[in-house]
Structures are given as C-alpha cells and as structure tokens.
Design an enzyme around this catalytic site. Structure first.
Site, PDB file in Angstrom:
ATOM      1  N   TYR A 109      36.185  80.067  85.214  1.00  0.00           N
ATOM      2  CA  TYR A 109      36.957  80.740  84.632  1.00  0.00           C
ATOM      3  C   TYR A 109      36.449  81.053  83.138  1.00  0.00           C
ATOM      4  O   TYR A 109      36.091  80.057  82.431  1.00  0.00           O
ATOM      5  CB  TYR A 109      38.648  80.435  84.544  1.00  0.00           C
ATOM      6  N   GLU A 199      38.122  89.407  81.432  1.00  0.00           N
ATOM      7  CA  GLU A 199      38.514  88.156  82.204  1.00  0.00           C
ATOM      8  C   GLU A 199      37.433  88.261  83.282  1.00  0.00           C
ATOM      9  O   GLU A 199      37.382  89.278  83.936  1.00  0.00           O
ATOM     10  CB  GLU A 199      39.747  88.281  82.584  1.00  0.00           C
TER      11      GLU A 199
END
Ligand code: GDP
Ligand code: MN
Length: 391
Positions: A109, A199
C-alpha cells in the site's frame, strides 16, 4: 474533486510511474478491439466509479479469454455496482477499464495525504497491501509506516529508504529502486496537482520482479481547482448527485442526506443546529442547505426548487434568522418558489430578525399554506409531526 482510476493512471504514466497498459470503454462492443491492443491473457476488467472496494463488490474481474472480457464488460456496464463504500443503492457503471493482467508476487500500500496534526504531507507505506487499509490500521497498525515531508525541502531519497527497508523480506535491489522512484513521483504529483489524496493499493511487485501501480486513486483539493484547469477537465459530473450539481451552479451550500425533512437555513452553524433539532424531534433531515448570509430572493427560490425536486422530501422546515438576509426577501423567495412548483407538502416556517413583520405579511398575503413556529424547538416538533409514521 475525485477522478477515475484510468485518469489517475494516465497522470501516473506521464509522471514516469509504471502502470499496466489499458483502455477505457463505454460499450462492450469496443471490447474485442481492445483485446487485440492490450496484451493478455489474463485481462483485468475494472468498473470506473468514484468508489473504492470494487474488488469486494465484484467490480474487478480477472479473465482469461476475449469472450470473457466482453462478458465481464457487459455484466458491469450500465449496471449498478454496490461496494462497501457506495451504500446499498450502489453507483451506475458508465465506463470500464480493460488492462493487461499481471501475476502478482507481493502487494503493498502506498498513499499520500495531508496530515492535519503534523501540518505536513505524509507518505504512508505498508507491507499489507491489496486489502482495506482501514482494517490494517485498526488491526495491525505496526504494519503501516509514515514519513512526513517538509515542503520546503521536498521528498528526500533517505525517506524512501526508511520506508522500503522496513519490508520483510526485503525486495530485490531492482524492486527497491523502483519502489523508491514511485514514492518520489507520488510526492511530485501530489504537490504539483494540489492533491488531497494519492493512493496506490495495491502497488504490486510482479513475479518477474517489476513494480506496477495496479490501482490508482486521486482526489484534488477543490480550493485549488482555480489553478488546476487541466485537472478540472477530468471532472465526471455524472458521478455527482444531480441535486448537488444543481446547487453548485447556484452557489448554494447543499448536501443531500437520507431523511425526508427538507431544511432551508441561513448560516452553516444554524443549519447544523437545525439538523440536530430535527433529529431531536425524532425525524431525519433530507439535506443540509445553507443559503448564506447574503442570499438574494433568487437564491432562496433556487434553494427551494432544489429541496422540492428531492422526491423523498415530505415536509419542509424554513429556519431563517434575518440579518443581512432580510425576512421579507426570504418570504418573497419562498412564495415565488412555492407558486412556481405548485407545492403540495407541508411547510413550516420560523422567521426572526430584520423585517420579520414585513416577511410574515408577504407570506400571509400570498395564499401559500404554511405553519408558523414561534421558536426553533416548536418548528422542529411541528415538522416532525408532519411525517410521523413515515419514518
Ligand atoms: P478496489 O477494490 O476498488 O481497490 O480495486 P483494485 O484496483 O485494488 O482491485 C482489487 C484487487 O484486484 C487488487 O487488490 C488485486 O488483488 C486484484 N487485481 C487488480 N489487478 C490485477 C491484475 O492485473 N492481476 C491480478 N492477478 N489481480 C489483480
Ligand atoms: Mn485498490
């Protein structure tokens, strides 16, 4: 402002970040052609909506045959997609992205946001990618690592090393270099496009040891859109609630909610208090609407029109404290809107302040049916009683 995954990936690509090759389509007829341009099998077919959690909701399909690509596109396009982030009614899929599928070895992530407490951009990296980062944060917070950036200095290579060298096991030297390059590029995009969020989840290392941004999410700070004209062109207004869109063109602060009491108030604080009172009286507000301190008769009419367009609204509460906005101006706006729309639902009005007598007179002379409340709690009680039994 939110943009779609495929748009964010185009920006990533231009910024030198590695993304899978893909094409976006709006009709499944285009799918066979895309299968010839984009390498596969496998292919990945992804719904383009402004909501995450698509994987869990069936909005991401990994397929191995061109006929399956077509079937996947057909099953998504024009349909409503429900994910953990959309609410039960879901959102309509108007476009799908077809990409070359990759064999994933590891998923990380990577995200960047403004940390308000630190008052700095924060690069967030985690070994536990590919799943909901909210879950990772609550259950295994030790797997999430953060580096704050001093904007006067910018992103420094040592910060990338700080993050990447926490990985266990450590990726290959080649992959480490690529991960660090992606971090530097994320910071650059974040700053130059005035993002509030960038993101990548997952940021994948493939079995052939390449690094690829398999997903992309990008939000742009609305307050910076005046200087982000190119980004503004990417806005997909079909993703915005039509009533909120209409309110934006009228310069009204309007947010649609789930209840059935329409509320029109001047001042954000009074609007919040009014929503609390509606809830306190046992009903649910259908919207937040602050017409603003200096609202004109036209803005009142527009605000009223928006509330009336919401079919769930069963009663309306107008709560105005006349200051700069005079009560007679408000009253004329309400009367104009009520007459224009042929309003048939109960209207409760609480007026106080400048020109309140003139305002009441305008209402009384108008023929519009309404109830007057002498204070706030009576107004909330009256409006709630109009819809009791419906909730
Ligand atoms: P989200 O659920 O809305 O965040 O959508 P993502 O773009 O993150 O896709 C969900 C999941 O699909 C990812 O976490 C991956 O595990 C998987 N996925 C996406 N692209 C590929 C791919 O090219 N190959 C494989 N095997 N899986 C993929
Ligand atoms: Mn994702």
């Amino acid at each position: 402002m939110k943009i779609h995954e495929y748009q964010a990936k185009e920006i990533f690509n231009k910024s030198g970040m590695p993304v899978p090759k893909g094409r976006v389509i709006a009709s499944s007829d285009e799918a066979p052609k895309v299968c010839q341009i984009i390498n596969g099998p496998p292919w990945v077919v992804k719904a383009q909506v402004h909501a995450g959690g698509r994987g869990k909701g069936g909005g991401v399909k990994v397929v191995h045959d061109p006929s399956e690509v077509i079937a996947a596109a057909e099953s998504l396009l024009g349909k409503s997609l429900v994910t953990p982030q959309t609410g039960p009614e879901g959102v309509k899929v108007r476009q799908v992205l077809i990409e070359e599928g990759v064999d994933i070895a590891r998923e990380f992530y990577l995200g960047m946001v403004i940390d308000r407490a630190a008052a700095k951009p924060a690069m967030i990296f985690s070994q536990a990618g590919g799943m909901s980062i909210e879950e990772v944060a609550s259950q295994t917070p030790e797997l999430i690592w953060t580096e704050y950036v001093d904007p006067a200095v910018g992103w420094m290579p040592y910060q990338g090393r700080n993050l990447v060298y926490k990985l266990d096991p450590l990726p290959s030297p080649g992959a480490i270099k690529q991960l660090m390059a992606v971090m530097a590029a994320v910071y650059k995009v974040f700053m130059t496009l005035d993002c509030s969020l960038v993101e990548i989840n997952p940021l994948a290392v493939t079995v052939s040891d390449g690094v690829l941004a398999l997903d992309a999410k990008m939000n742009i700070d609305d307050n910076a859109l005046f200087r982000q004209k190119e980004v503004l062109k990417l806005d997909d207004s079909s993703e915005t609630d039509p009533l909120e869109l209409m309110a934006a063109t009228y310069n009204l602060n309007y947010i649609r909610l789930d209840g059935n009491i329409g509320a029109m108030v001047n001042g954000a604080g009074l609007a919040m208090a009014t929503m609390d009172l509606i809830k306190g009286a046992g009903a649910e507000p259908a919207n937040f609407l602050d017409v603003g301190g200096g609202a004109t008769e036209e803005m009142i009419t527009n605000g009223f029109e928006i509330i009336l367009k919401d079919r769930r609204v069963k009663a309306i509460l107008v709560n105005i404290f006349g200051g700069i906005l005079r009560c007679d101006v408000l009253a004329r706006g309400v009367v104009a809107a009520a007459e224009k729309s042929g309003m048939r639902i109960p209207l409760i009005i609480r007026l106080e302040g400048t020109n309140v007598t003139e305002g009441r007179k305008v209402l009384e002379d108008s023929g519009v049916k309404f109830l007057v409340a002498k204070d706030l709690s009576e107004a909330a009680g009256l409006v709630a009683s109009q819809v009791s039994g419906e909730n």
